[in-house]
Design a protein around this motif. Structure first.
Motif, PDB file in Angstrom:
ATOM      1  N   HIS A  15       0.810  -1.210   0.000  1.00 56.06           N
ATOM      2  CA  HIS A  15       0.000   0.000   0.000  1.00 56.06           C
ATOM      3  C   HIS A  15       0.849   1.269   0.000  1.00 56.06           C
ATOM      4  N   GLY A  16       2.175   1.107   0.141  1.00 47.00           N
ATOM      5  CA  GLY A  16       3.062   2.251   0.086  1.00 47.00           C
ATOM      6  C   GLY A  16       3.464   2.813   1.445  1.00 47.00           C
ATOM      7  N   TYR A  17       3.487   1.958   2.456  1.00 44.46           N
ATOM      8  CA  TYR A  17       3.830   2.416   3.803  1.00 44.46           C
ATOM      9  C   TYR A  17       4.899   1.527   4.427  1.00 44.46           C
ATOM     10  N   VAL A  18       5.702   2.131   5.280  1.00 44.19           N
ATOM     11  CA  VAL A  18       6.649   1.399   6.107  1.00 44.19           C
ATOM     12  C   VAL A  18       6.229   1.650   7.548  1.00 44.19           C
ATOM     13  N   VAL A  19       6.132   0.570   8.314  1.00 41.40           N
ATOM     14  CA  VAL A  19       5.722   0.674   9.705  1.00 41.40           C
ATOM     15  C   VAL A  19       6.862   0.181  10.586  1.00 41.40           C
ATOM     16  N   GLU A  20       7.212   0.986  11.571  1.00 40.76           N
ATOM     17  CA  GLU A  20       8.222   0.609  12.554  1.00 40.76           C
ATOM     18  C   GLU A  20       7.549   0.680  13.913  1.00 40.76           C
ATOM     19  N   SER A  21       7.986  -0.175  14.828  1.00 44.06           N
ATOM     20  CA  SER A  21       7.402  -0.086  16.158  1.00 44.06           C
ATOM     21  C   SER A  21       8.464  -0.275  17.223  1.00 44.06           C
ATOM     22  N   LYS A  22       8.218   0.361  18.331  1.00 45.67           N
ATOM     23  CA  LYS A  22       9.065   0.218  19.503  1.00 45.67           C
ATOM     24  C   LYS A  22       8.140  -0.177  20.642  1.00 45.67           C
ATOM     25  N   ARG A  23       8.412  -1.301  21.237  1.00 49.58           N
ATOM     26  CA  ARG A  23       7.550  -1.785  22.315  1.00 49.58           C
ATOM     27  C   ARG A  23       8.051  -1.307  23.663  1.00 49.58           C
ATOM     28  N   GLY A  24       7.217  -1.499  24.664  1.00 45.28           N
ATOM     29  CA  GLY A  24       7.603  -1.152  26.030  1.00 45.28           C
ATOM     30  C   GLY A  24       7.201   0.264  26.389  1.00 45.28           C
ATOM     31  N   GLY A  25       7.658   0.711  27.566  1.00 45.00           N
ATOM     32  CA  GLY A  25       7.345   2.054  28.038  1.00 45.00           C
ATOM     33  C   GLY A  25       7.799   3.098  27.047  1.00 45.00           C
ATOM     34  N   GLY A  26       6.916   4.011  26.718  1.00 43.77           N
ATOM     35  CA  GLY A  26       7.256   5.036  25.732  1.00 43.77           C
ATOM     36  C   GLY A  26       7.284   4.494  24.314  1.00 43.77           C
ATOM     37  N   GLY A  27       6.762   3.289  24.133  1.00 44.28           N
ATOM     38  CA  GLY A  27       6.755   2.673  22.814  1.00 44.28           C
ATOM     39  C   GLY A  27       5.821   3.405  21.865  1.00 44.28           C
ATOM     40  N   TYR A  28       6.039   3.192  20.599  1.00 42.94           N
ATOM     41  CA  TYR A  28       5.232   3.862  19.589  1.00 42.94           C
ATOM     42  C   TYR A  28       5.169   3.006  18.339  1.00 42.94           C
ATOM     43  N   ILE A  29       4.294   3.402  17.450  1.00 45.44           N
ATOM     44  CA  ILE A  29       4.235   2.859  16.095  1.00 45.44           C
ATOM     45  C   ILE A  29       4.475   4.047  15.180  1.00 45.44           C
ATOM     46  N   ARG A  30       5.459   3.921  14.305  1.00 44.68           N
ATOM     47  CA  ARG A  30       5.774   4.985  13.353  1.00 44.68           C
ATOM     48  C   ARG A  30       5.319   4.512  11.972  1.00 44.68           C
ATOM     49  N   ILE A  31       4.535   5.339  11.309  1.00 45.16           N
ATOM     50  CA  ILE A  31       4.048   5.034   9.960  1.00 45.16           C
ATOM     51  C   ILE A  31       4.596   6.099   9.025  1.00 45.16           C
ATOM     52  N   ARG A  32       5.234   5.624   7.959  1.00 48.19           N
ATOM     53  CA  ARG A  32       5.829   6.521   6.970  1.00 48.19           C
ATOM     54  C   ARG A  32       5.325   6.084   5.585  1.00 48.19           C
ATOM     55  N   GLN A  33       4.899   7.051   4.807  1.00 48.50           N
ATOM     56  CA  GLN A  33       4.488   6.743   3.436  1.00 48.50           C
ATOM     57  C   GLN A  33       5.719   6.806   2.550  1.00 48.50           C
ATOM     58  N   VAL A  34       5.902   5.793   1.710  1.00 45.52           N
ATOM     59  CA  VAL A  34       7.016   5.785   0.772  1.00 45.52           C
ATOM     60  C   VAL A  34       6.462   5.787  -0.644  1.00 45.52           C
TER      61      VAL A  34
END
Length: 155
Positions: free
Chosen positions: A55-74
């Motif tokens: 679909h044209g996206y890269v997803v990165e994630s960091k788990r744990g306290g302060g974790g996030y999901i980063r979504i970037r369109q490529v």
């Protein structure tokens, strides 16, 4: 108009991604689930099915306290041509993967709406009425050939 909560979440994420000045968004699964009154696994489902490389996206994630999901369109660029993208996929392409790619190509203006509609219909399982895995192989060859013509055709 969105049909279900997954559609609503998807549209929300795409809207805030478009509004982002940095080219990506960082979200917290639990906060998003709270915002939409759903379970965090619903957020996982939306991200894993609608924000894929197809679909044209890269997803990165960091788990744990302060974790996030980063979504970037490529976006596809001349160095990563249409045909190379298909070569990377191999000999078989599912209907959902081909639909995602065609939608992406139209969104990024590599193909017109008319070309997208024609490809979508041409590659449906009802049209390619042969058994799996032959159907996915046939779909891959047809898609590759169509995009080969589009990539080399000059008006």
């Amino acid at each position: 108009m969105p049909n279900n909560i997954s559609d609503v979440i998807e549209q929300y994420l795409k809207r805030i991604l478009e509004e982002s000045d940095v080219g990506f968004i960082e979200i917290q699964r639990s906060e998003l689930a709270s915002l939409f009154h759903c379970v965090p696994s619903q957020i996982n489902y939306v991200i894993s099915t609608r924000f894929t490389m197809d679909h044209g996206y890269v997803v990165e994630s960091k788990r744990g306290g302060g974790g996030y999901i980063r979504i970037r369109q490529v976006r596809l660029d001349p160095e990563h041509t249409l045909l190379q993208l298909l070569r990377d996929w191999g000999d078989e392409v599912t209907q959902s993967a081909s639909e995602a790619l065609i939608e992406r190509l139209e969104r990024e203006q590599w193909i017109t709406g008319r070309e997208a509609a024609m490809l979508q219909i041409m590659l449906r399982r009802e049209v390619l009425s042969v058994e799996l895995p032959l159907r996915d192989r046939l779909r891959a060859r047809l898609l590759y050939t169509a995009l080969q013509v589009l990539a080399t055709y000059e008006d």
